[in-house]
Write an enzyme that holds these catalytic residues in place. Structure first.
Site, PDB file in Angstrom:
ATOM      1  N   HIS A 130       0.817  -1.297  -0.110  1.00  0.00           N
ATOM      2  CA  HIS A 130       0.025   0.072  -0.200  1.00  0.00           C
ATOM      3  C   HIS A 130       0.868   1.312  -0.090  1.00  0.00           C
ATOM      4  O   HIS A 130       0.336   2.313   0.689  1.00  0.00           O
ATOM      5  CB  HIS A 130      -0.935  -0.012   1.038  1.00  0.00           C
ATOM      6  CG  HIS A 130      -1.981  -0.884   1.022  1.00  0.00           C
ATOM      7  ND1 HIS A 130      -2.604  -1.561   0.023  1.00  0.00           N
ATOM      8  CD2 HIS A 130      -2.657  -1.676   2.206  1.00  0.00           C
ATOM      9  CE1 HIS A 130      -3.371  -2.271   0.317  1.00  0.00           C
ATOM     10  NE2 HIS A 130      -3.746  -2.542   1.602  1.00  0.00           N
ATOM     11  N   HIS A 202      -9.661   1.970   0.442  1.00  0.00           N
ATOM     12  CA  HIS A 202      -9.800   0.787   1.309  1.00  0.00           C
ATOM     13  C   HIS A 202     -10.639   1.043   2.554  1.00  0.00           C
ATOM     14  O   HIS A 202     -10.543   0.535   3.744  1.00  0.00           O
ATOM     15  CB  HIS A 202      -8.194   0.829   2.090  1.00  0.00           C
ATOM     16  CG  HIS A 202      -7.889  -0.432   2.596  1.00  0.00           C
ATOM     17  ND1 HIS A 202      -8.571  -0.983   3.714  1.00  0.00           N
ATOM     18  CD2 HIS A 202      -6.760  -1.140   2.030  1.00  0.00           C
ATOM     19  CE1 HIS A 202      -7.762  -2.362   3.594  1.00  0.00           C
ATOM     20  NE2 HIS A 202      -6.755  -2.340   2.454  1.00  0.00           N
ATOM     21  N   GLU A 338     -11.561  -3.788  -3.032  1.00  0.00           N
ATOM     22  CA  GLU A 338     -10.496  -2.775  -3.620  1.00  0.00           C
ATOM     23  C   GLU A 338     -10.431  -2.937  -5.148  1.00  0.00           C
ATOM     24  O   GLU A 338      -9.659  -3.983  -5.418  1.00  0.00           O
ATOM     25  CB  GLU A 338      -9.264  -2.909  -2.768  1.00  0.00           C
ATOM     26  CG  GLU A 338      -9.387  -2.891  -1.423  1.00  0.00           C
ATOM     27  CD  GLU A 338      -8.208  -3.583  -0.658  1.00  0.00           C
ATOM     28  OE1 GLU A 338      -6.862  -3.196  -1.014  1.00  0.00           O
ATOM     29  OE2 GLU A 338      -8.139  -4.293   0.207  1.00  0.00           O
TER      30      GLU A 338
HETATM   31  C1  GLA Z   1      -5.289  -5.170   2.183  1.00  0.00           C
HETATM   32  C2  GLA Z   1      -4.225  -6.459   2.053  1.00  0.00           C
HETATM   33  C3  GLA Z   1      -4.344  -7.254   3.310  1.00  0.00           C
HETATM   34  C4  GLA Z   1      -4.316  -6.271   4.487  1.00  0.00           C
HETATM   35  C5  GLA Z   1      -5.263  -5.172   4.222  1.00  0.00           C
HETATM   36  C6  GLA Z   1      -5.091  -4.048   5.550  1.00  0.00           C
HETATM   37  O1  GLA Z   1      -6.511  -5.566   1.876  1.00  0.00           O
HETATM   38  O2  GLA Z   1      -4.544  -7.210   1.041  1.00  0.00           O
HETATM   39  O3  GLA Z   1      -3.552  -8.207   3.317  1.00  0.00           O
HETATM   40  O4  GLA Z   1      -2.961  -5.590   4.287  1.00  0.00           O
HETATM   41  O5  GLA Z   1      -5.010  -4.541   3.259  1.00  0.00           O
HETATM   42  O6  GLA Z   1      -4.979  -4.681   6.776  1.00  0.00           O
END
Ligand code: GLA
Length: 373
Positions: A130, A202, A338
């Site tokens: 991210h 997110h 997402e």
């Molecule tokens: C995304 C990732 C997950 C986790 C979340 C936040 O969805 O794929 O593995 O890191 O963000 O907790």
């Protein structure tokens, strides 16, 4: 005055009343102040139906979003912290935030672009996740662009080599709450050096109105394939058919149905934390997913022009964060849908390109539309 004119006058009064009640608006207030003394603003967007969203300039995070149930009752459907400090200090669960410069994982934080090797910070085991200290932890500039269909434009410039990425990247994200009860998200970006980009949002959804569990929600994904991952959650490169696996959501299915089935991919992800590839990967708006909560009747349809979606079933929520309603956020009390490009694309030549060059415009859109069934 005869009976007919009384009725006309009464109707006019009632309509006037409705008009008053159904005024859309966007308001701005100070939400918090950072330890460096910078103000974080909160914008409240309300549409003519009364659907409401609160967004803060830290991370462009959506901290609340309401949607009606089958009785017309509007309730908050996104998880969020109960106090500002977690948004201000790293947003550990990425609640409601804009994710960039590269949403999802890049193996070992390494990639090569135009013969230059780049090393990004590693913040998820051995991988980059991210964007490192990403767009979720940056303060965005906000501008109200419309009040009739309430719309807020957020802008951020990510400078050359921020978190190791090449190029000054100008990003704008526009959130609109339409009069059809949809949250529209439009992303745009330009760069002055060749770079990589994969923006997403997110928000953790829970349509029940109480944030207890998402296991009783049913999900449909218009995707016949998903990306299996290695034990660090990096795609192996295979596009695997969902047929006959717990990953088959081609026909709406309750999330609890297969989440505890013994399956190596579910073990690695601690549940669902995978990227599904849409049957239609062409870049145009299409319906890609549906999420339904039967008791409340709330339904959320997802539309996007992106080729894939990360469905994350809230596996890292561990009951330690306070719930906005009551108690704490238990494991699997929220889920993320997402929309994005495939994880680790910069290192996987077979995956669609995530490269953005000077003179090009990155432009994408996702819609989360709420209705009842
Ligand atoms: C995304 C990732 C997950 C986790 C979340 C936040 O969805 O794929 O593995 O890191 O963000 O907790």
């Amino acid at each position: 005055m005869n009976f007919k004119s009384i009725i006309i006058i009464l109707t006019a009064f009632i309509l006037q009343g409705c008009k008053e009640e159904a005024k859309s608006s966007v308001t701005d207030s100070v939400y918090a102040v950072t330890s460096e003394g910078e103000e974080i603003h909160k914008y409240t967007l309300i549409n003519i139906k009364g659907m409401q969203m609160e967004v803060i300039t830290m991370g462009g995070a959506i901290i609340s979003l309401t949607a009606p149930d089958k009785e017309g009752k509007y309730e908050d459907v996104v998880l969020g912290y109960t106090t500002p400090d977690l948004y201000l200090n790293g947003n550990p669960s990425y609640f409601g935030a804009i994710i960039g410069r590269y949403g999802n994982r890049i193996a070992k934080g390494k990639f090569t672009l135009e013969d230059v090797d780049y090393q990004l910070p590693v913040n998820d085991g051995v991988n980059h996740l991210h964007g490192g200290k990403g767009f979720d932890q940056r303060i965005w500039k906000a501008e109200i662009i419309a009040e009739d269909e309430p719309s807020l434009k957020l802008s951020y410039t990510s400078v050359d080599r921020e978190e190791g990425y090449p190029g000054n990247l100008d990003v704008t994200v526009i959130y609109t709450i339409t009069n059809k009860n949809a949250l529209e998200i439009s992303y745009e970006a330009t760069t002055d050096k060749t770079t990589i980009i994969n923006l997403t949002q997110h928000s953790y959804f829970n349509l029940s109105g109480n944030f207890k569990t998402i296991l009783d929600h049913s999900l449909e994904l218009k995707a016949d394939k998903f990306l299996p991952v290695d034990n660090t959650l990096i795609p192996t490169g295979e596009l695997r058919s969902v047929t006959g696996t717990p990953f088959d959501f081609t026909i709406a299915k309750n999330i609890k149905e297969d989440i505890n089935v013994h399956n190596n991919q579910l073990v690695i992800g601690k549940g669902y934390d995978h990227c599904w590839i849409f049957n239609d990967t062409v870049k145009h708006m299409k319906e890609v997913a549906g999420l339904y909560h039967k008791d409340s009747g709330r339904y959320m349809t997802v539309y996007t022009d992106q080729p894939a979606i990360q469905f994350y079933s809230g596996n890292f929520l561990d009951g330690t964060l306070k719930n906005k309603k009551e108690g704490n956020y238990e494991n699997r009390s929220g889920l993320c849908l997402e929309t994005q490009h495939y994880p680790d694309s910069p290192n996987q030549k077979e995956f669609p390109s995530v490269v953005l060059r000077p003179g090009e415009k990155y432009k994408t859109k996702t819609i989360y539309e709420f209705s009842v069934r």
